[in-house]
Design a protein around this motif. Structure first.
Motif, PDB file in Angstrom:
ATOM      1  N   GLN A   1       0.809  -1.226   0.000  1.00  0.00           N
ATOM      2  CA  GLN A   1       0.000   0.000   0.000  1.00  0.00           C
ATOM      3  C   GLN A   1       0.843   1.278   0.000  1.00  0.00           C
ATOM      4  O   GLN A   1       0.324   2.372  -0.196  1.00  0.00           O
ATOM      5  N   ILE A   2       2.146   1.150   0.231  1.00  0.00           N
ATOM      6  CA  ILE A   2       3.039   2.319   0.172  1.00  0.00           C
ATOM      7  C   ILE A   2       3.424   2.535  -1.292  1.00  0.00           C
ATOM      8  O   ILE A   2       4.058   1.678  -1.910  1.00  0.00           O
ATOM      9  N   ASP A   3       3.036   3.675  -1.841  1.00  0.00           N
ATOM     10  CA  ASP A   3       3.258   3.960  -3.257  1.00  0.00           C
ATOM     11  C   ASP A   3       4.601   4.672  -3.462  1.00  0.00           C
ATOM     12  O   ASP A   3       4.940   5.609  -2.728  1.00  0.00           O
ATOM     13  N   ARG A   4       5.340   4.243  -4.467  1.00  0.00           N
ATOM     14  CA  ARG A   4       6.658   4.807  -4.741  1.00  0.00           C
ATOM     15  C   ARG A   4       6.580   6.304  -5.035  1.00  0.00           C
ATOM     16  O   ARG A   4       7.330   7.093  -4.470  1.00  0.00           O
ATOM     17  N   GLU A   5       5.691   6.688  -5.951  1.00  0.00           N
ATOM     18  CA  GLU A   5       5.624   8.095  -6.359  1.00  0.00           C
ATOM     19  C   GLU A   5       4.999   8.961  -5.280  1.00  0.00           C
ATOM     20  O   GLU A   5       5.545  10.009  -4.911  1.00  0.00           O
TER      21      GLU A   5
ATOM     22  N   ILE B   1      16.235  11.355  -7.394  1.00  0.00           N
ATOM     23  CA  ILE B   1      16.655  10.937  -8.735  1.00  0.00           C
ATOM     24  C   ILE B   1      15.665   9.859  -9.179  1.00  0.00           C
ATOM     25  O   ILE B   1      15.846   8.669  -8.933  1.00  0.00           O
ATOM     26  N   GLN B   2      14.587  10.307  -9.825  1.00  0.00           N
ATOM     27  CA  GLN B   2      13.481   9.412 -10.138  1.00  0.00           C
ATOM     28  C   GLN B   2      13.657   8.665 -11.453  1.00  0.00           C
ATOM     29  O   GLN B   2      13.020   7.632 -11.669  1.00  0.00           O
ATOM     30  N   GLU B   3      14.501   9.171 -12.334  1.00  0.00           N
ATOM     31  CA  GLU B   3      14.624   8.574 -13.662  1.00  0.00           C
ATOM     32  C   GLU B   3      15.759   7.560 -13.755  1.00  0.00           C
ATOM     33  O   GLU B   3      16.005   7.010 -14.816  1.00  0.00           O
ATOM     34  N   ALA B   4      16.472   7.338 -12.678  1.00  0.00           N
ATOM     35  CA  ALA B   4      17.584   6.381 -12.700  1.00  0.00           C
ATOM     36  C   ALA B   4      17.045   4.959 -12.843  1.00  0.00           C
ATOM     37  O   ALA B   4      15.873   4.679 -12.577  1.00  0.00           O
ATOM     38  N   MET B   5      17.919   4.049 -13.267  1.00  0.00           N
ATOM     39  CA  MET B   5      17.522   2.643 -13.369  1.00  0.00           C
ATOM     40  C   MET B   5      17.061   2.132 -12.006  1.00  0.00           C
ATOM     41  O   MET B   5      16.122   1.343 -11.907  1.00  0.00           O
TER      42      MET B   5
ATOM     43  N   SER C   1      22.223  18.679  -9.022  1.00  0.00           N
ATOM     44  CA  SER C   1      21.986  17.236  -8.955  1.00  0.00           C
ATOM     45  C   SER C   1      21.253  16.741 -10.191  1.00  0.00           C
ATOM     46  O   SER C   1      21.507  15.637 -10.687  1.00  0.00           O
ATOM     47  N   HIS C   2      20.329  17.568 -10.698  1.00  0.00           N
ATOM     48  CA  HIS C   2      19.608  17.200 -11.918  1.00  0.00           C
ATOM     49  C   HIS C   2      20.563  17.143 -13.104  1.00  0.00           C
ATOM     50  O   HIS C   2      20.515  16.204 -13.913  1.00  0.00           O
TER      51      HIS C   2
END
Length: 487
Positions: free
Chosen positions: A112-116, A139-143, A371-372
């Motif tokens: 029930q814990i959502d990543r986003e 850093i959401q777009e990393a592998m 960082s981006h």
């Protein structure tokens, strides 16, 4: 008399995981030299944590664990046996971390814990409310997506995995999706290596290779080099082949073998499993024409070198070959161990540098912006690999940013600039084919593509108008002495 074996014969035998090349000890084994290697590391670069530092970090990890468990319990249902867990993986778990190395943590959370929603939106706000937390960014777009932050001045990388149930060991917990499976891979790899790290020679060997890679500027997965897992797999491969070698012998074999490795032909594999070659993720990575393939020893058998590009591979290969030459001279007593661990003098190597400078009107936004940009440099590396660019110019990225804040009267700064805070990344530039550069190359177009890549993500930033980017070439004499002194 040492029997001669051709490098190609050796490489052909190294295809199979678990195969022992020799049970013998190395012919130049010197107990005193082995005993001195930890001292050399400590004296040369002050690499290790002392006992006080280790205890401080352990307390910080426990404090973070209590805070995160408290947050997870807010979402725990009555029928659930567990709220979640926080675990340590990577170099710190083995005691192979440097004093300034980051600490890898993973949250294992119920479905029930959502990543986003929960991990990337709510948790950063909760962490930021703690006065000890600074420099937080996602850093959401990393592998393997993560949250990076400092806690009481110590760098942490926090990843997230949704699991159906907490198992013992934790790495056996069943992930609910592919991202969770990839996140859990680091913990699985740590479990795999943990049974070897109690061996003194193994740990000393691993620490030495990591220290060498850091000092030579080829350590860092995000920037397109090899990260901690990749270096551990490479050291483990040598340990598999030469289980009775001394630390000195293992180090010598490491540089001798990997300076000649056929990276485009031979993946580095340390765990035999038929599924490896059928695994969809690995097949997908092969189609992407990976420059290096270093497979993790546990399912889903991720290529830990997936971020390496042609331009960063060239630097890694050069450093391995140079280290092999130095190592052979150490064996002949012509050089010292400290010569192998010397830091690269990056700003003395090239005449021209490409500066990528993140600018901001305030310090907090600079952290996010810098960082981006850092997370996108691997894409710039790939762009520089395309077409004739790689044939004509060598680009050498240093895997660290440098503070380049505005100083009044600095002739290199933007006139009348309100962007008082900045950090810069640097590429060393070497021309390989001047005619090709003059006739065909359009580097400015690549820079525009890179800027477009960054612009596409600006909605992520709180105050985009407070940010700017400056990209320009500099002669080495224009690099500030303060930056050179940081190496």
């Amino acid at each position: 008399m040492k029997q001669f074996v051709s490098p190609q014969d050796m490489l052909n035998k190294f295809r199979n995981p678990h195969e022992i090349y020799t049970q013998q000890t190395d012919f130049y084994y010197d107990p005193q030299s082995d005993a001195n290697i930890p001292k050399i590391l400590q004296q040369s670069i002050n690499f290790f944590d002392d006992e006080i530092s280790k205890k401080t970090k352990d307390k910080l990890i426990e404090e973070l664990r209590q805070n995160i468990i408290r947050w997870l319990k807010l979402y725990q249902s009555v029928e659930q046996e567990f709220a979640g867990e926080l675990a340590v993986f990577g170099s710190y778990r083995f005691g192979a971390n440097g004093k300034d190395s980051d600490i890898d943590l993973i949250i294992l959370a119920p479905p029930q814990i959502d990543r986003e929603l929960h991990f990337f939106q709510q948790l950063p706000s909760i962490l930021s409310s703690n006065s000890k937390v600074t420099n937080l960014y996602c850093i959401q777009e990393a592998m393997v997506p993560l949250i990076r932050f400092k806690f009481a001045g110590i760098q942490f990388d926090l990843v997230f995995a949704c699991v159906k149930k907490i198992m013992k060991p934790l790495s056996q917990s069943d992930p609910v999706d592919e991202k969770s499976s990839r996140s859990l891979n680091g913990l699985k790899v740590s479990d795999y290596f943990s049974k070897y790290c109690h061996q003194k020679s193994y740990l000393s060997f691993l620490k030495f290779i990591k220290a060498w890679a850091i000092n030579r500027g080829i350590y860092g997965n995000v920037m397109g080099y090899l990260g901690g897992i990749s270096w551990q797999i490479l050291t483990h491969k040598i340990f598999q082949l030469y289980p009775n070698y001394s630390v000195q012998g293992l180090i010598e074999r490491f540089f001798f073998i990997f300076s000649q490795w056929k990276w485009n032909e031979l993946p580095v594999v340390i765990q035999k499993c038929d599924e490896i070659w059928r695994n969809s993720l690995f097949e997908q990575q092969q189609k992407q024409h990976n420059v290096m393939t270093i497979l993790t020893p546990v399912y889903p058998y991720i290529n830990s070198a997936y971020n390496v590009s042609n331009c960063t591979f060239t630097i890694i290969e050069e450093q391995l070959k140079l280290a092999n030459i130095i190592m052979q001279k150490i064996c002949l007593s012509e050089l010292q161990w400290s010569d192998l661990l010397k830091k690269i003098q990056f700003f003395d190597i090239y005449y021209t540098y490409l500066q990528i400078r993140a600018l901001s009107k305030n310090k907090d936004d600079l952290i996010q912006w810098k960082s981006h940009i850092e997370s996108k440099l691997r894409k710039l590396n790939k762009m520089l690999d395309e077409g004739d660019v790689n044939k004509a110019i060598e680009f050498h990225l240093y895997p660290k940013s440098f503070q380049t804040d505005y100083v009044q009267g600095d002739e290199n700064d933007i006139p009348g600039s309100l962007f008082n805070f900045s950090e810069s990344f640097y590429y060393g530039i070497r021309i390989k084919d001047e005619e090709l550069v003059k006739e065909k190359l359009d580097i400015e177009n690549i820079i525009r593509q890179f800027c477009d890549c960054l612009e596409g993500q600006k909605p992520y930033f709180r105050v985009p108008e407070n940010l700017n980017l400056e990209i320009k070439s500099l002669h080495k004499d224009q690099i500030p002495k303060k930056i050179k002194s940081e190496l």
